[in-house]
Design a protein around this motif. Structure first.
Motif, PDB file in Angstrom:
ATOM      1  N   SER A  34       0.816  -1.215   0.000  1.00 37.35           N
ATOM      2  CA  SER A  34       0.000   0.000   0.000  1.00 37.35           C
ATOM      3  C   SER A  34       0.850   1.264   0.000  1.00 37.35           C
ATOM      4  CB  SER A  34      -0.938   0.014   1.211  1.00 37.35           C
ATOM      5  OG  SER A  34      -0.198   0.029   2.418  1.00 37.35           O
ATOM      6  N   ASN A  35       2.115   1.153   0.345  1.00 36.06           N
ATOM      7  CA  ASN A  35       3.004   2.314   0.363  1.00 36.06           C
ATOM      8  C   ASN A  35       3.508   2.699  -1.030  1.00 36.06           C
ATOM      9  OD1 ASN A  35       2.696   2.213   3.098  1.00 36.06           O
ATOM     10  ND2 ASN A  35       4.741   1.435   3.540  1.00 36.06           N
ATOM     11  N   TRP A  36       3.271   1.857  -2.023  1.00 37.91           N
ATOM     12  CA  TRP A  36       3.722   2.160  -3.377  1.00 37.91           C
ATOM     13  C   TRP A  36       2.871   3.276  -3.956  1.00 37.91           C
ATOM     14  CZ3 TRP A  36       3.862  -3.420  -5.912  1.00 37.91           C
ATOM     15  CH2 TRP A  36       4.676  -4.246  -5.131  1.00 37.91           C
ATOM     16  N   ASP A  37       3.525   4.259  -4.580  1.00 41.87           N
ATOM     17  CA  ASP A  37       2.722   5.219  -5.318  1.00 41.87           C
ATOM     18  C   ASP A  37       2.561   4.700  -6.749  1.00 41.87           C
ATOM     19  OD1 ASP A  37       4.816   6.016  -6.994  1.00 41.87           O
ATOM     20  OD2 ASP A  37       5.337   7.750  -5.774  1.00 41.87           O
ATOM     21  N   GLN A  38       1.915   5.477  -7.592  1.00 44.18           N
ATOM     22  CA  GLN A  38       1.494   4.948  -8.888  1.00 44.18           C
ATOM     23  C   GLN A  38       2.402   5.340 -10.038  1.00 44.18           C
ATOM     24  OE1 GLN A  38      -2.668   5.976  -9.372  1.00 44.18           O
ATOM     25  NE2 GLN A  38      -3.046   5.585  -7.216  1.00 44.18           N
TER      26      GLN A  38
END
Length: 330
Positions: free
Chosen positions: A124-128
């Motif tokens: 969930s910490n990954w950005d896009q």
């Protein structure tokens, strides 16, 4: 050649003999025969061919000389084909540093019950953005480069846990085949690490869909080592004992400190508020990796950003769908 096994405990030496076909009497010959194959690929720049370096590739391929050379060639070829990824391949590179400080990867100080190093990712910490995903991959590869210097880990290997909590469909849609292929080629096909298991926790349905995208790029051996646990802690704990895990995964250890590994690579003076520009110190890293004591004092503690709190994951007696390896989705 005994110096190549220096520092290994007797149990690990025996494991290398039984599981990896490592024979001290022929080790020098095995290394030299791999080195002699270098001339067959003049298109590849083999930047390092010393004994210790080749040995980690031999161990990754169970001392099969031809397979070892293929992996060695792929290692350098991958770097030649992706020059931008390795142009500033150090902990203080801004992109890598950002990923490390966000906990990519998390590296537990303790080992699992098989002596494997445990890596964790909170998806969930990954950005896009594509660039950030590539920076995460670079941070993982850099971390593995540091960790694989330990001969015990060359033999015992690694295990990876990915927590998919709050990983949105929109985020998943950004994981294109090109990006996934880049990651698979870098980790599965081009790096001398032995992964004993890849464990998915709290995965949403669209992660199953992603599998259909990456399946053509996965080796059968890799697929058999990927497990979907859902929210079933029992199945995870059957493969990784709770005493080896932080509380986010139902373990008995304290919550994971997101700054642990970043501090290891960036140096002993690292803190969450200050920018640093120095790379990791190899001696410092060795000392930290060899120290099993965990500092959980408040000034060093930064909680993981996982949304999973202790007790959120459910213990179930049986969950046939979630405990199957991904191979079972065929």
């Amino acid at each position: 050649m005994t110096h190549l096994q220096a520092g290994l405990c007797p149990e690990t030496i025996e494991k290398a003999r039984l599981e990896l076909n490592e024979n001290l009497d022929t080790l020098h010959q095995d290394i030299q025969q791999v080195r002699d194959m270098v001339i067959t690929r003049p298109d590849i720049g083999f930047l390092r061919t010393d004994d210790a370096f080749i040995l980690r590739f031999l161990r990754a391929r169970k001392c099969n000389q031809m397979e070892t050379f293929k992996l060695l060639a792929q290692y350098f070829q991958y770097r030649q084909q992706n020059l931008d990824m390795f142009k500033s391949f150090k902990a203080d590179d801004p992109g890598i540093k950002r990923a490390l400080m966000d906990g990519f990867p998390g590296v537990l100080e303790n080992l699992d019950q098989y002596g494997r190093k445990i890596l964790i990712l909170f998806a969930s910490n990954w950005d896009q953005s594509r660039n950030y995903f590539v920076d995460i991959l670079r941070a993982i590869l850099l971390s593995l480069e540091v960790l694989i210097e330990d001969p015990e880990l060359q033999i015992n290997g690694f295990t990876l846990i990915i927590d998919w909590s709050n990983f949105s469909f929109k985020q998943a849609s950004k994981l294109t085949p090109t990006i996934l292929k880049l990651a698979i080629e870098g980790l599965q096909d081009s790096f001398p690490a032995r992964f004993g298991g890849i464990h998915f926790v709290n995965q949403p349905w669209y992660i199953h869909a992603l599998y259909t995208i990456i399946k053509p790029f996965l080796k059968d051996k890799t697929r058999k080592r990927i497990f979907l646990h859902g929210n079933n802690l029992n199945s995870l704990h059957q493969l990784i004992f709770p005493e080896c895990l932080p509380s986010e995964f139902g373990g008995t250890l304290p919550p994971y400190d997101m700054g642990t590994w970043a501090r290891t690579l960036l140096g002993p003076d690292y803190n969450d508020e200050t920018e640093y520009t120095h790379t990791y110190n190899a001696l410092h890293v060795k000392q930290v990796l060899g120290n099993s004591a965990r500092d959980c004092s408040p000034k060093h503690m930064k909680r993981s950003q996982s949304v999973v709190e202790p007790g959120t994951l459910k213990h179930k007696e049986r969950d046939d769908e979630n405990t199957q390896p991904l191979l079972a989705l065929d």
